[in-house]
Design an enzyme around this catalytic site. Structure first.
Site, PDB file in Angstrom:
ATOM      1  N   LYS A 158       0.853  -1.188   0.000  1.00  0.00           N
ATOM      2  CA  LYS A 158       0.000   0.000   0.000  1.00  0.00           C
ATOM      3  C   LYS A 158       0.892   1.243   0.000  1.00  0.00           C
ATOM      4  O   LYS A 158       1.974   1.242   0.604  1.00  0.00           O
ATOM      5  CB  LYS A 158      -0.867  -0.035   1.259  1.00  0.00           C
ATOM      6  CG  LYS A 158      -1.933   1.032   1.344  1.00  0.00           C
ATOM      7  CD  LYS A 158      -2.768   0.838   2.619  1.00  0.00           C
ATOM      8  CE  LYS A 158      -3.985   1.745   2.629  1.00  0.00           C
ATOM      9  NZ  LYS A 158      -4.895   1.432   3.758  1.00  0.00           N
ATOM     10  N   SER A 210      -9.598   1.013   2.167  1.00  0.00           N
ATOM     11  CA  SER A 210      -8.650   1.884   1.541  1.00  0.00           C
ATOM     12  C   SER A 210      -7.519   1.149   0.829  1.00  0.00           C
ATOM     13  O   SER A 210      -6.794   1.786   0.059  1.00  0.00           O
ATOM     14  CB  SER A 210      -8.077   2.844   2.583  1.00  0.00           C
ATOM     15  OG  SER A 210      -7.270   2.169   3.509  1.00  0.00           O
ATOM     16  N   SER A 252     -10.220  -1.534   5.948  1.00  0.00           N
ATOM     17  CA  SER A 252      -9.400  -1.224   4.769  1.00  0.00           C
ATOM     18  C   SER A 252      -8.599  -2.392   4.210  1.00  0.00           C
ATOM     19  O   SER A 252      -8.137  -2.327   3.070  1.00  0.00           O
ATOM     20  CB  SER A 252      -8.454  -0.061   5.078  1.00  0.00           C
ATOM     21  OG  SER A 252      -9.167   1.147   5.140  1.00  0.00           O
TER      22      SER A 252
END
Lengths: 555, 555
Positions: free
Chosen positions: B144, B220, B244
């Site tokens: 990420k 996310s 997320s």
């Protein structure tokens, strides 16, 4: 919400007197001391009262033997083997706790009748079932007043809590100890608000130090400290958010172990303030005891019971059985802070310990100049203690009209006078805290440290209401590192003199006569969450300093 | 403090365009797709793009085999055994990640050159030393964007962060994975502020769902979800504070595992807001993957490295090696909340799973009427996310003049409009939270539950910017219970129809055609801190639902 009605002063005084009288009445007439033995004891007398239990003649030879010669570990062995009954052990400790109470005012709730009845049940169970109820079968245990025991009050020294009915449930840790076979014989004294180091409040009054009644017994778990030193108990459950397990341990000369937060659950305890604090410093529960192995026994027993199934404040982390660590060990050494220079006896005792450990082959790494400023860390910690905009402890005081005890203002930081907590600053405080935690983590890693040795306080026990801010114990709470106090040596003017520094601003003032023979101590701080490792390290230190067997335990 | 200068709109747009162009230039010309393959893909097209890697002809037969037929566990075995080189594996995944990027816009930082160089080093090390660098030797891993990798930016999609220089240090977890032999080939997309379920921001744009580009890829960690589903990576590191890790897993049809807070350290990550939150809901790091055993591999590898020595945000809790749990298991079942009724495919998939697990001999205990209100719990959780009086994420946005992405207002709770955090309310929030934690603890204990099965969301992946508040994933963060998403079945109009309720207020609206063939999923929630146990339970579920081997792993 309307303010609670304020009682007139006469009212709160009579409420407190009535509570104390009801307590005194729970001491059987035949266990009361003649005034010839106690009338000289006061907060200004300095003769040890440790000999009064024997001198009183109230305890049989066997009862002296039971209360003086064993730690909890040994007593549970003897009871389990049928060599002692829980009843005789319990009676011996109740009697001795009654004597302690009359000497140093260490108890809040007296549960002798219930304890003897429970002990009898334990004995019957063992006889009938041929096995123990659990690892603490038949063992008398004392509890800080903030723990709840069904049928007893938990006023924690607030006059306004005197109107609370007796507890209808046990704290979860009390339930767990009970299921493990424990017998509860008394609850013990603590300071008003629990946030100062003198165990003094308007309900129960002040606990004195049995080594020297003119000195503080420490706090907040000071009733325990004095009781255990008097051997009115060998094991007590305490709490610690700034040193409350460790300060009484070092003041009285016993062992205290503060685990990492979350290892022991807080379910059902009575808090001196508001619940729900967003603090980064949660309070922890741990033992005051007479040996390291007793700390291990009680922590292991509680954590083995899978407390997370009954208490959501516990982290689900099983207790790991460890063998002795690989030696030699590597110790960091912190020798004090310029704003709180070590009194000569403490400097000498720390020096002696470090030397002795080095001679035993361990490494000592001096950290004095590498750690974050302990005074600044204390200020940060105290801000966390002041986060309640409603100032709930003040409300608990005001609700009765009782005054503040004299100790309270002595442990306030002048720098924080008028400080008001804010959500915005709390974010910055957390960042500041994380920097401190980072630095200590780096020091442990870079120096491959197993533990850190440091003072638990700049002095031995000090005169009442002069303890001040506990910069040497609150740091472990700020870090959330486990830490323990081990008793070691004592103040001895002749030996201490070379460690006197004429230019040091000792606080409180150092006068050797005041402190002569006060118990000495070491603080040993482990690594976060590694409570099991710290226990094993403490055993090595006990062995290498020659202080093991302090509980005069059976091996 | 003076406000940061606001850029003109044209400025931020050109800054973003320049970043995207620089990214595109890092895709070798020979890996670029012809527009005939990509021109039809848009946020309104609904044909799966999962076949494009093969159709493109860019991947050799061997590269298709490498990227499609193994999970991370199997790949590390093959590399260690010399059956594949890290270089050929890395090139295959870089190529496929490049294709994924051109189809669904899932990448932020492209590190193909660095990855291939690193893979070559891994191969040389293995050849020379005759052993692996570590358990992840030679394995390409994606990250990420909020993780830092030396030499790459970590803008996390804020225009104002585009001016930040490339990272000069790695996040601690990146360092750990690197030492374990990992190869980092790319960083992946996320939403503006990370606090919504559409991975869309003004720097990198929107990530599309490869199963159906008209649907959200989730957030996310949505770039990871889409990339792994495209098999441009088999293992990615993600973060989760409200779902997320899990939302992209369920939207794309992969595995996601959210550990208990503190198991994996956050050191050196880039936060979308202010540091030092006094929240009761800390974010956690965990994997997105294609098999449960890959989640185990990466968690075990990280925790085995004693991360607490290098990162003070980690709890020192070793990873426990467990064998399969005693079966049958006892599962709680939560079938939804009246304010977010389950879309028919989700209701059917949950029902099918429960039935199948019951048939396999496990017990299912219905909890619907016994749990705290999930909507109220979501409101409480969202208050924790809004605790910053300085509203730092807003400042990060305002600093550049960039607008909010459309998804942001869709996940706000109307009840909290105008709500301002206060220190006083934070105390009450913590008490409220503790009540929720207590109730779940009681349910687990009273029903002797091993885990709870529930939806991860009321729907499958939904059209862009319609996800709303994630009431089924934030509860595990509020509780701090570990939880995972397992992909299972898919939306199928014909099968789902019996589960349609004419009077249900579906949100977002349910139109079967919109969701046809969207991946289905289960959420499985374990017990606090028992991440190891949850992994083992997930393996039993994988086996009994017949979904193991989803990574088409070597056995």
């Amino acid at each position: 919400m309307a303010a609670a009605p304020t009682l007139a002063i006469a009212d709160w005084k009579s409420l407190a007197a009535s509570k104390r009288e009801s307590n005194y009445n729970k001491i059987p007439t035949e266990w009361r001391l003649p005034s010839s033995l106690t009338s000289h004891i006061s907060s200004t007398s300095n003769s040890s009262v440790l000999d009064i239990p024997e001198k009183s003649g109230l305890l049989t030879r066997q009862e002296l033997e039971i209360t003086e010669n064993y730690d909890a570990w040994a007593l549970t062995q003897l009871i389990a083997a049928g060599k002692l009954t829980s009843k005789e052990v319990t009676i011996a400790f109740c009697k001795r706790a009654a004597i302690a109470q009359q000497c140093v005012n260490c108890l809040t709730e007296i549960m002798f009748d219930e304890a003897i009845a429970r002990a009898t049940q334990c004995d019957e169970y063992l006889k009938k079932e041929g096995k123990k109820m659990g690892p603490l079968h038949g063992l008398p245990i004392s509890l800080k007043d903030s723990f709840q025991v069904k049928g007893s009050q938990a006023t924690i020294g607030y006059i306004s809590f005197l109107s609370h009915p007796p507890s209808t449930t046990n704290s979860t840790v009390v339930d767990i100890l009970f299921r493990a076979g424990a017998v509860f014989h008394c609850k013990t004294n603590l300071p008003q608000t629990m946030m100062t180091a003198d165990s003094d409040n308007n309900v129960f009054g002040r606990t004195l130090n049995p080594n020297n009644p003119s000195l503080t017994a420490g706090g907040s778990t000071g009733g325990e400290g004095a009781l255990i030193k008097m051997r009115g108990s060998v094991l007590g459950m305490a709490t610690d958010v700034a040193g409350s397990i460790r300060i009484p341990a070092l003041c009285n000369g016993i062992v205290g172990f503060k685990p990492s937060a979350g290892r022991i659950g807080f379910g059902g305890s009575i808090a001196p303030g508001r619940l729900g604090s967003p603090t980064a410093i949660p309070p922890v529960i741990g033992p005051e005891a007479t040996s390291v192995r007793d700390c291990e026994l009680v922590l292991q027993t509680i954590i083995d019971s899978t407390p997370w199934d009954v208490d959501e404040t516990v982290l689900n982390i099983p207790w790991r059985r460890l063998s002795s660590p690989k030696t030699p060990l590597r110790f960091g050494l912190i020798r004090g802070h310029p704003q709180r220079p070590l009194h000569p006896p403490v400097a000498r005792i720390l020096h002696t310990a470090a030397t002795q450990l080095k001679e035993a082959g361990h490494s000592i790494v001096l950290l004095d100049d590498q750690i974050p400023d302990l005074y600044t860390c204390t200020m940060l910690s105290f801000k966390y203690f002041l986060l309640d905009p409603q100032k709930t402890p003040v409300k608990h005081i005001q609700a009765s009209g009782e005054p503040w005890v004299p100790s309270i203002p002595t442990c306030a930081l002048k720098e924080l006078e008028g400080w008001q907590p804010s959500l915005d600053e709390l974010w910055d405080m957390n960042v500041q805290r994380m920097g401190v935690v980072r630095r200590f983590r780096e020091l442990y890693t870079e120096n491959r440290l197993d533990a850190v040795i440091m003072p638990g306080y700049q002095a031995t026990a000090v005169p009442h209401d002069t303890f001040g801010v506990p910069i040497y114990t609150v740091i472990q709470n700020l870090l959330n590192y486990p830490a323990a106090i081990l008793p070691y040596l004592k103040a001895e003017k002749a030996l201490d003199e070379p460690f006197f520094k004429a230019d040091a601003a000792y606080e409180p003032p150092y006068n050797p006569a005041t402190f002569e023979n006060a118990p000495g101590a070491l603080q040993i701080m482990g690594k976060p969450m590694l409570d099991e490792e710290l226990i094993q390290i403490l055993k090595v230190v006990e062995r290498d300093l020659g202080t093991a067997g302090r509980g005069r335990a059976l091996e």
